[in-house]
Every structure is written in C-alpha cells, then in structure tokens.
Design a protein around this motif. Structure first.
Motif, PDB file in Angstrom:
ATOM      1  N   LEU A  62       0.833  -1.204   0.000  1.00 42.85           N
ATOM      2  CA  LEU A  62       0.000   0.000   0.000  1.00 42.85           C
ATOM      3  C   LEU A  62       0.869   1.256   0.000  1.00 42.85           C
ATOM      4  N   THR A  63       1.930   1.250   0.813  1.00 40.46           N
ATOM      5  CA  THR A  63       2.836   2.393   0.864  1.00 40.46           C
ATOM      6  C   THR A  63       3.477   2.641  -0.490  1.00 40.46           C
ATOM      7  N   ALA A  64       3.917   1.562  -1.132  1.00 37.56           N
ATOM      8  CA  ALA A  64       4.548   1.691  -2.448  1.00 37.56           C
ATOM      9  C   ALA A  64       3.583   2.288  -3.466  1.00 37.56           C
ATOM     10  N   GLN A  65       2.330   1.877  -3.424  1.00 39.16           N
ATOM     11  CA  GLN A  65       1.322   2.409  -4.351  1.00 39.16           C
ATOM     12  C   GLN A  65       1.053   3.883  -4.076  1.00 39.16           C
ATOM     13  N   LEU A  66       1.037   4.260  -2.796  1.00 39.32           N
ATOM     14  CA  LEU A  66       0.836   5.665  -2.458  1.00 39.32           C
ATOM     15  C   LEU A  66       1.997   6.524  -2.956  1.00 39.32           C
ATOM     16  N   PRO A  96      -4.514  -0.157  -9.371  1.00 40.38           N
ATOM     17  CA  PRO A  96      -3.756   0.951  -8.781  1.00 40.38           C
ATOM     18  C   PRO A  96      -4.582   2.227  -8.592  1.00 40.38           C
ATOM     19  N   LYS A  97      -5.610   2.427  -9.424  1.00 38.47           N
ATOM     20  CA  LYS A  97      -6.437   3.624  -9.290  1.00 38.47           C
ATOM     21  C   LYS A  97      -7.220   3.636  -7.980  1.00 38.47           C
ATOM     22  N   SER A  98      -7.387   2.469  -7.360  1.00 36.85           N
ATOM     23  CA  SER A  98      -8.147   2.410  -6.107  1.00 36.85           C
ATOM     24  C   SER A  98      -7.446   3.180  -4.990  1.00 36.85           C
ATOM     25  N   PHE A  99      -6.137   3.378  -5.123  1.00 35.98           N
ATOM     26  CA  PHE A  99      -5.401   4.090  -4.080  1.00 35.98           C
ATOM     27  C   PHE A  99      -5.664   5.590  -4.128  1.00 35.98           C
ATOM     28  N   GLN A 100      -6.245   6.058  -5.224  1.00 33.31           N
ATOM     29  CA  GLN A 100      -6.646   7.456  -5.308  1.00 33.31           C
ATOM     30  C   GLN A 100      -7.694   7.770  -4.244  1.00 33.31           C
ATOM     31  N   MET A 146      10.551  -1.872  -1.489  1.00 32.02           N
ATOM     32  CA  MET A 146      10.111  -0.754  -2.314  1.00 32.02           C
ATOM     33  C   MET A 146      11.162  -0.415  -3.350  1.00 32.02           C
ATOM     34  N   ASN A 147      11.673  -1.449  -4.003  1.00 32.17           N
ATOM     35  CA  ASN A 147      12.808  -1.295  -4.914  1.00 32.17           C
ATOM     36  C   ASN A 147      12.507  -0.345  -6.069  1.00 32.17           C
ATOM     37  N   ASP A 148      11.237  -0.278  -6.499  1.00 29.77           N
ATOM     38  CA  ASP A 148      10.879   0.557  -7.642  1.00 29.77           C
ATOM     39  C   ASP A 148      11.132   2.043  -7.384  1.00 29.77           C
ATOM     40  N   HIS A 149      11.206   2.437  -6.108  1.00 28.50           N
ATOM     41  CA  HIS A 149      11.352   3.859  -5.769  1.00 28.50           C
ATOM     42  C   HIS A 149      12.753   4.221  -5.294  1.00 28.50           C
ATOM     43  N   ALA A 150      13.624   3.222  -5.191  1.00 31.41           N
ATOM     44  CA  ALA A 150      14.927   3.443  -4.554  1.00 31.41           C
ATOM     45  C   ALA A 150      15.767   4.500  -5.268  1.00 31.41           C
ATOM     46  N   LEU A 151      15.612   4.612  -6.582  1.00 33.73           N
ATOM     47  CA  LEU A 151      16.439   5.542  -7.354  1.00 33.73           C
ATOM     48  C   LEU A 151      15.720   6.847  -7.717  1.00 33.73           C
TER      49      LEU A 151
END
Length: 317
Positions: free
Chosen positions: A59-63, A227-231, A97-102
């Motif tokens: 959830l954090t990663a999606q946010l 993913p739109k559900s996190f909106q 959360m590897n997708d955000h590391a960089l």
C-alpha cells in the motif's frame, strides 16, 4: 552546522548520515536537531498501521507512485522488526520498495524498533524531523505491525490509516478497545478477496456505536490489481487533513506533539542520569540484595533514588 545546511539544501547523503547519527544516539544528534528545528513543521505526516500481513508495504509503495504523479516529494520511514544479532531492521527498504529506490523525489529509510513496544522506533520522531527539513511534502510512516499496546503512531502522524484485510471482519469486535479507535481512515486492502463487504459492514456498524464523532473515519477499499483504487485512499487522507485545518485540530494536535516531544526528552535524560548513577554506585547491588531480603521495598528505593536526583542533579551545589 554543516550537516544541517546540507540537509536543508536537499543533500540525500546528508539525510542518510543524519538518520544514522540519530539511530546510533551520536553526541552530534542534539546539535543537528536544534539546527534543523526552524526548517520543520511543513510536511504532512501519514501513519500507516495494521496487523502483519495486511499489505502495508504494498500500500505504501502504491501511495508513493500516486504522490509522485502529483508532483510531491515523499519521505518514508518504514519501521521493521529488529534483528537480535545486528540491532538493525530485518527487512530493508530496497527489498520492499525497490521501484522507488532511485527516484530523487523519494527518500526511504527502514528503522529497527530496537526494543520499542509502540510499533515505532524510539528515534522515528527525530528521523521524521530530518525528512521534514529535507523538504518532503508528505512523510509516510509505516509501523511494524500493531497490537493493543502499539498505538504510538497516533501521537506522531497527522492522519492515521488503519489497514485491514477482508478476513478481518470476525475480529473487529475484539479489536475495538485498541487499534480500531485510533483510525482516521480505514483501508480494506486486498479488497478483491472474498469478505470485503462484510468487513466494511462490520467497521461501519462499530462506528455507528460511537456517538458524537467529530470526524467519522471513512472506509475505503484498495487492491494492487487496481492501482487507481489508491486514489480514493489519498482523497480520504486529504479530506481528513482539510477537516483538521478547518476545525483547528491541526494546530492542537501539533502543539500536543511538541509538548509530548519535550516531555519525552526530559524523561529520557532523567532515565539516563539515573541509570548512570546505578552503574557507578558501588552500593547498588547491596541495595538490590536488601530488596530481595525484604529489608527494603522497591518504593523506598525509588524514593531514595529520586531524592538523590533532586538534590544532586536538579540542585547541584
């Protein structure tokens, strides 16, 4: 202070260095936090809590994805269980959360609880101040996983999100006295699984029993398949923030947070002074032996220690 200046200017390495100093309780910590204080208080703090396995990290990663699309800089403090061997966090930020590391607009730090029972590391508040001064618009604080006593997040975050799974419906009544009451927003994660309707109904039934709610926590559903559900989750958080600002609760909560922080610093310093005295006092073991033998009781000893503190530390000659 040079390190503080680098943080304010957006130096990521300086932020990492500062949080390490804080975690290690370095003598430089107090001067650093003092230098950063004037640059804090702007970030919106969102706590994400819930039982282990609820999907808090996903959830954090999606946010983060959503907030970055909105052009916001994001800080994340992910509080993990502490390794009994190294004292560090067992789970790591790049693992989860590897997708955000960089991403230069995202700073993620995992912190071990190091014995803290409140679901947060003792140094979480101080690390949040560093990310605030660094320029994070939103700071997401993910707890290690909650129980009845792990309610610290409500004293740190502006908005607290309690994450649940569809299978949690049968357990909501047993949770009512604790974690359920700290939520500003309820999130039913993995909502594509059976039981989401029942869980939402159970939460709303519980809320119906609580009268005169100044803010009725909304119940939202999220799923990684959409993913739109996190909106909807972010909109619920934003609505709570607007409510706090309009009602005056925003400043009230922050004043209480500052007061609690001051009290925490005072308590920590007193605790350290007394423990140091115990270590240095050669008669301490004898005192403990007399307690074991029934010659003294713990309250007498506590009174003696406090008397020593008041006369020696509080009012030195």
């Amino acid at each position: 202070m040079e390190l503080a200046e680098r943080i304010v200017k957006g130096d990521r390495r300086a932020v990492a260095r500062a949080i390490t100093l804080i975690e290690n309780d370095s003598p430089e910590k107090h001067a650093l936090l003092k230098a950063l204080h004037a640059h804090t208080g702007k970030a919106y703090l969102v706590g994400i809590t819930g039982s282990p396995g609820a999907g808090k990290s996903t959830l954090t990663a999606q946010l983060i994805f959503l907030l970055r699309k909105l052009g916001l800089n994001v800080g994340v403090i992910a509080v993990d269980p502490t390794s009994p061997f190294t004292g560090g966090a067992i789970l790591g930020d790049r693992v989860r959360m590897n997708d955000h590391a960089l991403d230069p607009g995202v700073f993620i730090r995992s912190m071990g609880t190091r014995g803290s029972l409140g679901g947060l590391a003792r140094t979480t508040k101080e690390a949040v101040r560093v990310l605030d001064a660094y320029g994070a618009d939103v700071i997401l604080i993910e707890t290690v996983g909650v129980g009845q006593s792990e309610l610290d997040i409500m004293n740190v975050a502006d908005t607290t999100v309690v994450v649940m799974n569809p299978t949690a419906g049968d357990h909501i009544q047993t949770m009512k006295a604790g974690i359920m009451e700290i939520a500003d927003v309820f999130d039913i994660n993995k909502a594509d699984l059976p039981g989401a309707d029942k869980t939402e109904r159970e939460i709303n039934n519980m809320l119906d029993l609580l009268h005169d709610l100044e803010w009725r926590p909304p119940v939202v559903r999220t799923t990684s398949r959409n993913p739109k559900s996190f909106q909807s989750l972010w909109e619920a958080c934003s609505s709570h923030r607007s409510h706090l600002l309009k009602s005056g609760r925003w400043e009230t909560k922050r004043k209480k947070r500052r007061q609690d922080e001051i009290l925490g610093i005072i308590e920590d310093r007193i605790h350290r002074s007394i423990r140091q005295w115990m270590v240095q006092n050669h008669s301490w073991q004898q005192i403990l032996s007399e307690v074991d033998a029934g010659k003294l009781d713990p309250y007498q000893v506590a009174d003696q220690v406090l008397e020593w503190y008041n006369t020696t530390v509080s009012h030195p000659k």
